[in-house]
Structures are given as C-alpha cells and as structure tokens.
Design a protein around this motif. Structure first.
Motif, mmCIF file in Angstrom:
data_model
loop_
_atom_site.group_PDB
_atom_site.id
_atom_site.type_symbol
_atom_site.label_atom_id
_atom_site.label_comp_id
_atom_site.label_asym_id
_atom_site.label_seq_id
_atom_site.Cartn_x
_atom_site.Cartn_y
_atom_site.Cartn_z
ATOM 1 N N VAL A 80 3.652 19.357 38.468
ATOM 2 C CA VAL A 80 4.210 20.775 37.806
ATOM 3 C C VAL A 80 5.430 21.099 37.592
ATOM 4 C CG1 VAL A 80 1.477 21.474 37.691
ATOM 5 C CG2 VAL A 80 2.684 22.270 39.663
ATOM 6 N N ILE A 81 5.716 21.331 38.891
ATOM 7 C CA ILE A 81 7.885 21.671 38.550
ATOM 8 C C ILE A 81 8.492 20.728 38.164
ATOM 9 C CG2 ILE A 81 8.508 22.493 40.373
ATOM 10 C CD1 ILE A 81 6.271 23.391 42.075
ATOM 11 N N LEU A 82 9.162 21.222 37.329
ATOM 12 C CA LEU A 82 10.097 20.174 36.938
ATOM 13 C C LEU A 82 11.462 20.911 37.260
ATOM 14 C CD1 LEU A 82 11.026 17.962 34.398
ATOM 15 C CD2 LEU A 82 10.590 20.279 32.880
ATOM 16 N N VAL A 83 12.027 19.993 38.332
ATOM 17 C CA VAL A 83 13.370 20.202 38.610
ATOM 18 C C VAL A 83 14.303 19.315 38.264
ATOM 19 C CG1 VAL A 83 14.495 19.674 40.895
ATOM 20 C CG2 VAL A 83 12.387 20.111 40.622
ATOM 21 N N LEU A 84 14.093 18.169 37.860
ATOM 22 C CA LEU A 84 15.612 17.631 36.855
ATOM 23 C C LEU A 84 14.783 17.503 35.111
ATOM 24 C CD1 LEU A 84 16.607 14.872 39.133
ATOM 25 C CD2 LEU A 84 17.223 17.028 39.360
ATOM 26 N N ARG A 85 15.777 17.939 34.571
ATOM 27 C CA ARG A 85 16.082 18.002 33.560
ATOM 28 C C ARG A 85 16.391 17.054 32.355
ATOM 29 N NH1 ARG A 85 13.120 23.197 32.700
ATOM 30 N NH2 ARG A 85 13.464 24.382 34.922
ATOM 31 N N GLY A 86 16.464 15.241 32.502
ATOM 32 C CA GLY A 86 17.578 15.057 31.846
ATOM 33 C C GLY A 86 18.548 14.579 32.477
ATOM 34 N N MET A 87 18.713 14.547 33.478
ATOM 35 C CA MET A 87 19.927 14.656 34.456
ATOM 36 C C MET A 87 20.377 12.873 34.230
ATOM 37 S SD MET A 87 21.354 15.119 37.324
ATOM 38 C CE MET A 87 22.897 13.927 38.304
ATOM 39 N N SER A 88 21.851 12.588 34.136
ATOM 40 C CA SER A 88 22.457 11.550 33.950
ATOM 41 C C SER A 88 23.673 11.599 34.141
ATOM 42 C CB SER A 88 22.918 11.604 32.610
ATOM 43 O OG SER A 88 21.977 11.268 31.700
ATOM 44 N N GLY B 263 19.979 24.728 45.189
ATOM 45 C CA GLY B 263 18.623 24.541 43.748
ATOM 46 C C GLY B 263 18.599 24.338 42.151
ATOM 47 N N ALA B 264 19.923 23.921 42.054
ATOM 48 C CA ALA B 264 21.012 22.875 40.866
ATOM 49 C C ALA B 264 19.708 21.597 41.048
ATOM 50 C CB ALA B 264 21.955 22.891 41.221
ATOM 51 N N GLY B 265 19.282 21.059 41.976
ATOM 52 C CA GLY B 265 18.886 19.909 41.799
ATOM 53 C C GLY B 265 20.018 18.638 42.787
ATOM 54 N N LYS B 266 20.526 18.836 42.957
ATOM 55 C CA LYS B 266 20.779 18.017 43.583
ATOM 56 C C LYS B 266 20.459 17.138 44.602
ATOM 57 C CE LYS B 266 24.499 20.616 45.075
ATOM 58 N NZ LYS B 266 24.105 22.027 45.844
ATOM 59 N N SER B 267 20.112 17.136 45.860
ATOM 60 C CA SER B 267 19.057 16.979 47.145
ATOM 61 C C SER B 267 18.160 16.394 46.393
ATOM 62 C CB SER B 267 18.948 17.585 47.839
ATOM 63 O OG SER B 267 19.717 18.374 48.185
ATOM 64 N N THR B 268 17.722 16.037 44.853
ATOM 65 C CA THR B 268 16.129 15.445 44.456
ATOM 66 C C THR B 268 16.817 14.552 43.177
ATOM 67 O OG1 THR B 268 14.997 17.827 44.223
ATOM 68 C CG2 THR B 268 14.946 15.674 42.229
ATOM 69 N N VAL C 61 17.038 10.882 33.340
ATOM 70 C CA VAL C 61 15.999 11.209 34.703
ATOM 71 C C VAL C 61 15.355 12.849 34.724
ATOM 72 C CG1 VAL C 61 15.492 10.939 37.192
ATOM 73 C CG2 VAL C 61 16.735 9.218 35.780
ATOM 74 N N GLU C 62 14.122 12.660 34.332
ATOM 75 C CA GLU C 62 12.964 13.823 34.991
ATOM 76 C C GLU C 62 12.252 13.315 35.597
ATOM 77 O OE1 GLU C 62 11.031 15.541 31.574
ATOM 78 O OE2 GLU C 62 9.767 14.435 32.843
ATOM 79 N N VAL C 63 12.276 14.854 36.817
ATOM 80 C CA VAL C 63 11.340 14.308 38.065
ATOM 81 C C VAL C 63 10.936 15.825 38.087
ATOM 82 C CG1 VAL C 63 11.572 15.219 40.949
ATOM 83 C CG2 VAL C 63 13.424 13.170 39.883
ATOM 84 N N ILE C 64 9.510 15.603 38.278
ATOM 85 C CA ILE C 64 8.520 16.828 38.273
ATOM 86 C C ILE C 64 7.425 16.734 39.747
ATOM 87 C CG2 ILE C 64 5.919 17.307 37.470
ATOM 88 C CD1 ILE C 64 7.145 16.630 35.417
ATOM 89 N N TYR C 65 7.284 17.616 40.760
ATOM 90 C CA TYR C 65 7.521 17.696 41.560
ATOM 91 C C TYR C 65 5.642 18.203 41.946
ATOM 92 C CZ TYR C 65 11.475 17.109 44.598
ATOM 93 O OH TYR C 65 12.824 16.622 45.553
ATOM 94 N N ASP C 66 4.770 17.815 42.898
ATOM 95 C CA ASP C 66 2.633 18.253 42.485
ATOM 96 C C ASP C 66 3.250 18.643 41.446
ATOM 97 O OD1 ASP C 66 3.216 18.865 45.780
ATOM 98 O OD2 ASP C 66 4.345 20.780 45.267
#
Length: 279
Positions: free
Chosen positions: A34-42, A58-63, A27-32
């Motif tokens: 432009v801001i890439l937060v999750l980068r291939g999360m599995s 800031g690691a991306g856990k809550s996202t 999974v990849e998640v982007i905010y607004d």
C-alpha cells in the motif's frame, strides 16, 4: 550535459554516454502492498564513474539501493513497475545472491558488521560467493589498517574502523559496482575526510564504479563525476557534479548556502521550499 547549473528531470535526461553499467528505469516500489515509496525512479551509472544520489531523509535513497540489490522483500517491499538492468542484463527479479555473483556489492547504512566475529572472519563472510578464490591481500593492501586489526573482534572497533571493515567486506566479493549507503554517517570530521578519500581511491586506484548515497552533499559531489537529486521517490535534478555543486537549489537545500553564499534562517528556507524551481 546540462545547460548551466543542472537540468530538471522534467526537461530532459542527462547525457551519460553509451557504456551504462547500471540502469534504473522508471522503477516503482511499494511497501506492505500500500505504501508507494519510489514513483518512477530512473538513473544511470556509467561504467568507471562515481555517481552521487542526494536527497533528504525519506526521499527514497535507501529504497533505491534495496531495489538494486534485491533486498526489498526483507522489509515487505516489492518492485511493482519498471526495470533494473546491470551490464545489459535485466536483474529486476533476480535473487540477491545472484546480483552479488554478477558483481554488485552493498555497504549498508550504519556499518552492520558482524560484531561477534573478528575482522578477518568478517572478510571471510564477505567472500562467500568466491570461496578459495578470495583475495585477502588485495583488501588488506587497500585498507592497511584492517591488516593490523585482523584478529580484533569487530564489536570493539571504532566507528571509522567498522566502516572500513564494512567496505573491505564488500570488496571481498570482487564487485564491479559498489553501492555505498551514507558511509560518513556518525563519523567525526577527520574520519569523514578519510572515508571520502577511500571512496575516491576505490574509483581511481581499483577502478570501481560506485553509486554513493550521501547526505553530505558537498563531500559527495567532490568525489563524484555526476549526481542526481531525489525528492518524494523520484529524480528531480541531474547533472555533472560540478553543475550540481553550482546549482542554486542544491546550494540552498543540500549545501546550506543561499543565492548570495550566506546561510538562511529556517523560516526563510521553509518559505523558499514553496518555490523550488524543480517542482
């Protein structure tokens, strides 16, 4: 599952069996936009287990939890790649209410109870997907302290009582998967013990599957069956809870222990970060 002390994700995925209740796949998640937060999360959450998701701020856990629950649009975020599968069904684009009806419940960071409502009214709000089928006795029986506070306005509860109420409210939807975001945050040590005991009993007594996001790695791994470590929006380490608790990198950065079992100075840790074995 791992050879020794946890396995870097670049080497192989952990073997978790075939009964996967939740699968987050690349999974990849982007905010607004432009801001890439999750980068291939599995990650995978097997049915009937407690899985710990560890990582620094800031690691991306809550996202990750918001991607699972469908709450990303409330913060101008979106899943732009990958899939989220729950009990065999693709829910990547499902509405949040549909995910609740399927059996996913979230206990949000910071408790987020309805402070102007009573304890019982908060539980009623948590049962909105069930209506008259809601089982208040089950929740009051599991969290008996709430039963004695049912008429109290939630804003006047202690931090620990509010956290119990947040868990009770989530239980009112009769979930099959409970997501817990930093349940020990801001609690006194004795209340932290009680909170993790509740997490354990959710699994052993109620049979709930749980994904536990927590910075208190030692306590999280003590109640979990397996765990994942996040860095910069991706999983970098996975293994059984015992393997991760014995992993020297986890000891260093999440348990506060060095290779010899002693605490290291901040300067040493900064230097050590440059040679993390998983990067």
């Amino acid at each position: 599952m791992t050879s020794g002390r946890g396995t870097p994700m670049s080497d192989r995925e952990p073997a978790v069996g075939t009964d996967k209740l939740l699968t987050v796949d690349n999974v990849e998640v982007i905010y607004d936009e432009v801001i890439l937060v999750l980068r291939g999360m599995s990650l995978v959450v097997p049915r009937g287990e407690v899985v710990a998701l560890l990582g620094s701020n800031g690691a991306g856990k809550s996202t990750t939890l918001k991607a699972i629950t469908g709450l990303l649009p409330t913060e101008h975020g979106a899943v732009t790649d990958g899939t989220v599968t729950f009990d065999g069904a693709d829910i990547t684009r499902a509405e949040p209410a549909e995910r609740v009806r399927r059996g996913i419940a979230l206990v949000m960071e910071g408790r987020r109870v309805f402070e102007h409502l009573t304890v019982h009214e908060n539980l009623v709000a948590g049962a909105y997907t069930r209506g008259v089928a809601a089982d208040f006795d089950r929740v009051y029986g599991f969290l008996p302290r709430l039963a004695g506070l049912r008429g109290r306005v939630a804003g006047y509860l202690s931090g620990g009582e509010q956290q119990m109420l947040a868990i009770g409210r989530a239980l009112m939807s009769d979930p099959r998967l409970l997501l817990l975001d930093e349940p020990s945050l801001g609690l006194a040590p004795l209340l932290v013990d009680e909170m993790f005991d509740i997490v354990r009993r959710l699994n052993t007594d109620l049979g709930l599957t749980a994904l536990l996001v927590e910075q208190n790695a030692r306590r999280a791994l003590a109640v979990a069956h397996r765990g994942y470590v996040m860095e910069s929006g991706r999983i970098v380490l996975a293994g059984t809870a015992a393997d991760l608790a014995d992993n020297p990198d986890v000891k260093e950065f999440y348990l506060g222990l060095g290779e010899a079992g002693g605490r290291r100075s901040y300067r040493d840790v900064k230097h050590y970060k440059r040679r993390k074995r998983w990067l």
